[in-house]
Scaffold this active site. Structure first.
Site, PDB file in Angstrom:
ATOM      1  N   PHE A 194       0.803  -1.230   0.000  1.00 21.39           N
ATOM      2  CA  PHE A 194       0.000   0.000   0.000  1.00 21.39           C
ATOM      3  C   PHE A 194       0.839   1.286   0.000  1.00 21.39           C
ATOM      4  CE2 PHE A 194      -4.392  -1.692   1.607  1.00 21.39           C
ATOM      5  CZ  PHE A 194      -4.596  -2.273   0.367  1.00 21.39           C
ATOM      6  N   ARG A 195       2.153   1.185   0.074  1.00 18.43           N
ATOM      7  CA  ARG A 195       3.048   2.347  -0.141  1.00 18.43           C
ATOM      8  C   ARG A 195       2.904   3.451   0.889  1.00 18.43           C
ATOM      9  NH1 ARG A 195       5.566  -1.000  -3.515  1.00 18.43           N
ATOM     10  NH2 ARG A 195       4.619  -1.207  -5.563  1.00 18.43           N
ATOM     11  N   ASN A 198       7.965  -3.003   2.530  1.00 19.11           N
ATOM     12  CA  ASN A 198       8.889  -2.175   1.733  1.00 19.11           C
ATOM     13  C   ASN A 198       8.335  -0.781   1.446  1.00 19.11           C
ATOM     14  OD1 ASN A 198       7.042  -3.479   0.002  1.00 19.11           O
ATOM     15  ND2 ASN A 198       8.405  -3.350  -1.750  1.00 19.11           N
ATOM     16  N   HIS A 221       4.356 -15.549  -4.195  1.00 18.14           N
ATOM     17  CA  HIS A 221       4.334 -15.599  -5.680  1.00 18.14           C
ATOM     18  C   HIS A 221       5.238 -16.645  -6.333  1.00 18.14           C
ATOM     19  CE1 HIS A 221       7.822 -13.108  -4.945  1.00 18.14           C
ATOM     20  NE2 HIS A 221       7.135 -11.998  -4.741  1.00 18.14           N
ATOM     21  N   ASP A 228      -0.341  -9.749  -4.657  1.00 19.24           N
ATOM     22  CA  ASP A 228       0.877  -8.957  -4.798  1.00 19.24           C
ATOM     23  C   ASP A 228       0.539  -7.605  -5.440  1.00 19.24           C
ATOM     24  OD1 ASP A 228       3.462  -8.104  -4.630  1.00 19.24           O
ATOM     25  OD2 ASP A 228       4.288  -9.548  -6.060  1.00 19.24           O
ATOM     26  N   PRO A 266       8.958  -2.801 -11.138  1.00 17.19           N
ATOM     27  CA  PRO A 266       8.136  -3.999 -11.328  1.00 17.19           C
ATOM     28  C   PRO A 266       6.904  -3.975 -10.424  1.00 17.19           C
ATOM     29  CG  PRO A 266       9.941  -4.495  -9.846  1.00 17.19           C
ATOM     30  CD  PRO A 266      10.102  -3.050 -10.237  1.00 17.19           C
TER      31      PRO A 266
END
Ligand code: DOR
Ligand code: ZN
Ligand code: ZN
Length: 426
Positions: A59-60, A90, A225, A295, A313
């Site tokens: 979700f940044r 991240n 993934h 993802d 990506p």
């Protein structure tokens, strides 16, 4: 008198309809006859599934909220039928210290429309000890960004400080990825090259390493993934020889192969990359996989429009996953049971989310109403995510989530989003 009653609900392929009684956000009755309630909604025979749980979103927030934030990300989740999400670490700062974890919790509590958990990143031992007390969904390691010694140390530290917790792995071997990327970059900038820059052997090597560390330290691991037949085979062998390991697949790795890179360019650029026909996992492999995770990895279109070696990506997935899978149900290729197993029951079991993942008395009233007859083409302009693009744009689908409830509260109804206070699930 109950708070809410949903009448004429179909719970699965069984044509019998039931009434769901909801009180204080919990399913308190599943009966043929409607109980008295303050509010009754007639679902007219529509299908109701347990709210979906996405164990893998980005979700940044904080730090990169121009790509997505907890409000827009959770709106995308609700609109896509997801009632719980687990956010990856991240962000900026990364969620690898107690301070950063608490900060993100505060943001999520304020902005999230759906329920949530947070994966933690990995830093020093004292942080891990403190982080465990804050109940992360797992400790996430990007194996492509960690050398082998640090990785081994991380396993030892986490196992010591937090025995019983899960390590989630992005499994690509950093050395191999760097080696092949350097080589392939010399060949130009066609998007198809990206698949060769991070070849199957990079994943297979990392999966092998992850499995042997899990075995050695008796550590629970989850592979994010999984994208190649060989990796899945190794994971299944691990499961059969009592390694505590689970697997996840994304809808893009399932439905697309590397040929799509040619037409879609960076909209199909993701790590690990899409695989060629020979290595790619298709629907036939679903029975051997434990969960589907989206993802959901939003970036801006400007970033995606850069050259293949510069563009970031990632694929946004929250608003396409359920329609894509319902379409497969309509085509008779999978069953509703598979969707429930992969996106509701198993994510709840693996990530220890009690009270969710099942429609049963005593469970949270996290529900998604589905219209199995709704046909349309995937249209990113309708997304609630800030990332209004998709490699699935234009795909013909049949079967759509039309209404999502989090603990009895309607959060999404035919694309409209309503306020709600998402809760931390741990
Ligand atoms: O494609 C990806 N995008 N893979 C990752 O591992 C990270 C993610 C992101 O955060 O954008
Ligand atoms: Zn990843
Ligand atoms: Zn990810």
């Amino acid at each position: 008198m109950l708070d809410l009653c949903l009448v004429n609900c179909k719970l699965d392929a069984d044509p019998k309809e039931v009434c769901l009684g909801i009180e204080d956000g919990i399913i308190v009755s599943i009966k043929k006859l409607a109980p008295n309630a303050d509010k009754t909604i007639d679902l007219k025979g529509k299908l109701v599934l347990p709210g979906l749980i996405d164990a893998h979103v980005h979700f940044r927030d904080p730090g990169l909220t121009f790509k997505e934030d907890f409000h827009t990300g959770s709106a995308a989740a609700a609109s896509g039928g997801f009632t719980t999400i687990l956010d990856m670490p991240n962000t900026i700062p990364p969620t690898n210290t107690p301070k950063a974890f608490r900060e993100k919790l505060k943001i999520a509590r304020k902005k999230s429309l759906v329920d949530f958990g947070l994966h933690a990143g990995v830093s020093d031992l004292s942080c891990i000890k403190e982080l465990v007390k804050l109940k992360p969904a797992s400790f996430k390691i990007f194996m492509d960004l960690m050398d082998h010694n640090t990785l081994t140390e991380a396993f030892i530290k986490i196992n010591k400080a937090a025995h019983g917790s899960i390590i989630s792995l992005h499994a690509e071997d950093g050395k191999l990825v760097r080696h092949f990327t350097e080589m392939v970059k010399k060949k130009g900038s066609d998007p198809e090259l990206y698949a060769k820059a991070r070849p199957p052997q990079a994943e297979i090597k990392a999966v092998t390493t992850g499995l042997s560390l899990a075995k050695k330290y008796n550590q629970r691991i989850h592979f994010c993934h999984v994208s190649t037949k060989e990796s899945l085979k190794l994971i299944n062998q691990g499961q059969n020889s009592s390694v505590d390991v689970t697997s996840e697949i994304t809808p893009h790795h399932l439905f697309l192969d590397s040929v799509y890179l040619k037409g879609l360019g960076n909209l199909a650029k993701t790590n690990p990359p899409l695989r060629d026909r020979k290595n790619h996992l298709d629907l036939n492999y679903l029975p051997q996989i434990n969960i589907v995770g989206t993802d959901h990895a939003p970036h801006t279109l400007d970033e995606k429009n850069m050259g293949v070696w510069d563009a970031p990506p990632g694929v946004p997935g929250l608003e396409t996953t359920l329609p894509l899978l319902l379409t497969q149900v309509n085509q008779g290729k999978i069953r509703l049971k598979d969707i429930k197993r992969l996106l509701c029951e198993n994510p709840a079991k693996i990530f220890d989310i009690h009270h969710k993942g099942f429609i049963a008395e005593g469970m949270d009233a996290d529900l998604v109403v589905v219209d199995m007859k709704n046909e349309e083409k995937i249209n990113p302009a309708t997304f609630h995510s800030k990332a209004e693009y998709s490699p699935f744009e234009g795909f013909q689908i049949k079967g759509m989530p039309i209404m999502t409830m989090v603990r009895g509260k309607t959060v999404s109804d035919h694309g409209k989003i309503f306020k709600n206070k998402g809760q931390f699930v741990y």
